[in-house]
Write an enzyme that holds these catalytic residues in place. Structure first.
Site, mmCIF file in Angstrom:
data_model
loop_
_atom_site.group_PDB
_atom_site.id
_atom_site.type_symbol
_atom_site.label_atom_id
_atom_site.label_comp_id
_atom_site.label_asym_id
_atom_site.label_seq_id
_atom_site.Cartn_x
_atom_site.Cartn_y
_atom_site.Cartn_z
ATOM 1 N N GLN A 60 19.142 24.487 -13.905
ATOM 2 C CA GLN A 60 20.602 24.664 -13.885
ATOM 3 C C GLN A 60 20.993 25.991 -14.538
ATOM 4 O O GLN A 60 20.574 26.288 -15.655
ATOM 5 C CB GLN A 60 21.258 23.480 -14.623
ATOM 6 C CG GLN A 60 22.767 23.488 -14.595
ATOM 7 C CD GLN A 60 23.348 23.270 -13.196
ATOM 8 O OE1 GLN A 60 22.855 22.449 -12.428
ATOM 9 N NE2 GLN A 60 24.380 24.018 -12.862
ATOM 10 N N ASP A 96 16.945 25.195 -4.724
ATOM 11 C CA ASP A 96 18.175 25.979 -4.853
ATOM 12 C C ASP A 96 18.126 27.233 -3.983
ATOM 13 O O ASP A 96 19.151 27.859 -3.716
ATOM 14 C CB ASP A 96 18.340 26.433 -6.323
ATOM 15 C CG ASP A 96 19.445 25.668 -7.042
ATOM 16 O OD1 ASP A 96 20.263 25.030 -6.351
ATOM 17 O OD2 ASP A 96 19.480 25.717 -8.283
ATOM 18 N N LYS A 109 24.405 15.638 -9.842
ATOM 19 C CA LYS A 109 23.194 15.792 -9.027
ATOM 20 C C LYS A 109 22.299 14.562 -9.198
ATOM 21 O O LYS A 109 21.703 14.070 -8.231
ATOM 22 C CB LYS A 109 22.451 17.078 -9.412
ATOM 23 C CG LYS A 109 23.186 18.318 -8.921
ATOM 24 C CD LYS A 109 22.686 19.610 -9.532
ATOM 25 C CE LYS A 109 23.610 20.764 -9.112
ATOM 26 N NZ LYS A 109 23.295 22.039 -9.743
#
Ligand code: NDP
Length: 281
Positions: free
Chosen positions: A98, A121, A54
């Site tokens: 994460q 997200d 990422k």
């Protein structure tokens, strides 16, 4: 005839090239550099790899990125206070924690702490709720969003089709099912308690597997000509393999995504896309 292979890497590259120009344009016209903060707690090897990918992908398109690598024992309060700071940080438009988090941290609490306008997200209940009611103006979770782009790019018609999603996680299965439903597919969601799975999957014009079990989808579970999307990432002897038995299924399906090189590259691309959208909001 063997299935057409849906090349996620190629579409991801094309989209990322377009994002480079978009970021440049935003910088020049608005003086804004889109910023993404990624918070990793602990040292799960797969999570470390994803965070590294990422970071690299952000840099490639010109997104400013900050990576917080916190040790596994980090107290929940510490994580929440970092999220609070990032919520206030003017240079950060997107925040990603994460997953999975270590067991002593309440995952839900962490996600709910993120400002929904920075939740790139798309896991915050506000963004999830928007998705469920068909308001796609919030952030759409990156993996299902990427799958949608793959389907669109192949010119695959969703409306009126029978779609079967295997897996009901909040990050893949459920949002995928709603995205397909809102595009007028007739959607069935399967999970570990589904009986006679193969009978259900054989009905699917569009079959999406997000289970995390190697080769759970075999050739005889697929309708001839179906679109088969493999989300699964399973590590076997240092090799990545999908949920779908690729060699068997490609002989039956009309379209198939490979692993690697299918859904994976699109997930990160949509994260970059969402970060740019966050900067513009
Ligand atoms: P979860 O473990 O959260 O969910 C798995 C789902 O599969 C659950 O709903 C579970 O059912 C269901 N399931 C388990 N066993 C069976 C079975 N035998 N038959 C039918 N359904 C079953 O996983 P995620 O959704 O997070 O991820 C799924 C896979 O996708 C993983 O391999 C993951 O690594 C990969 N992934 C890939 C991404 C990418 O970018 N390519 C992004 C995100 C994930 P139940 O709810 O009943 O337990």
């Amino acid at each position: 005839m063997a299935a057409r292979i849906i090349d996620g890497r190629a579409l991801a590259t094309k989209m990322r090239n377009a994002l480079v120009n978009r970021v440049q344009h935003i910088k020049e016209s608005k003086g804004i550099v889109p910023g993404l903060a990624v918070v990793l707690v602990g040292d799960d090897p797969a999570s470390r790899t994803y965070v590294g990918m990422k970071e690299k992908a952000s840099q490639q398109v010109g997104i400013y990125s900050e990576i917080y690598r916190l040790e596994a024992q980090t107290p929940e309060e510490k994580l929440l206070s970092i999220i609070d700071e990032l919520n206030e940080d003017q240079e950060i438009h997107g925040i990603l924690v994460q997953l999975p988090l270590p067991g002593h941290i309440d995952q839900r609490k962490a996600i709910e702490r993120i400002n929904p306008n920075k939740d790139v997200d798309g896991f915050h209940p506000i963004n999830m709720g928007r998705l469920v009611i068909g308001d796609e103006a919030g952030f759409i979770p990156c993996t299902p969003y990427g799958i949608l782009k793959l389907l669109e790019n192949e010119g695959i018609v969703i409306e009126g089709k029978k779609a079967v999603v295997v897996g009901r996680s909040n990050i893949v299965g459920k949002p995928m099912a709603f995205l397909l439903l809102h595009r007028n597919a007739t959607v069935t969601i399967c999970h570990s308690r589904t009986q006679a799975l193969s009978e259900v999957t054989r009905e699917a014009d569009i079959l999406i597997s997000a289970v995390g079990k190697p080769h759970i989808i075999k050739g005889d579970m697929v309708k001839p000509g179906a679109v088969v999307i493999d989300v699964g990432i399973n590590r076997l002897k240092n090799k990545l393999i999908g949920d779908v038995d690729f060699n068997e299924v490609r002989e039956v399906a009309g379209w198939i995504t490979p692993v690697p090189g299918g859904v994976g590259p699109m997930t990160i691309t949509m994260l970059l896309h969402n970060t740019i959208e966050a900067a513009l909001k």
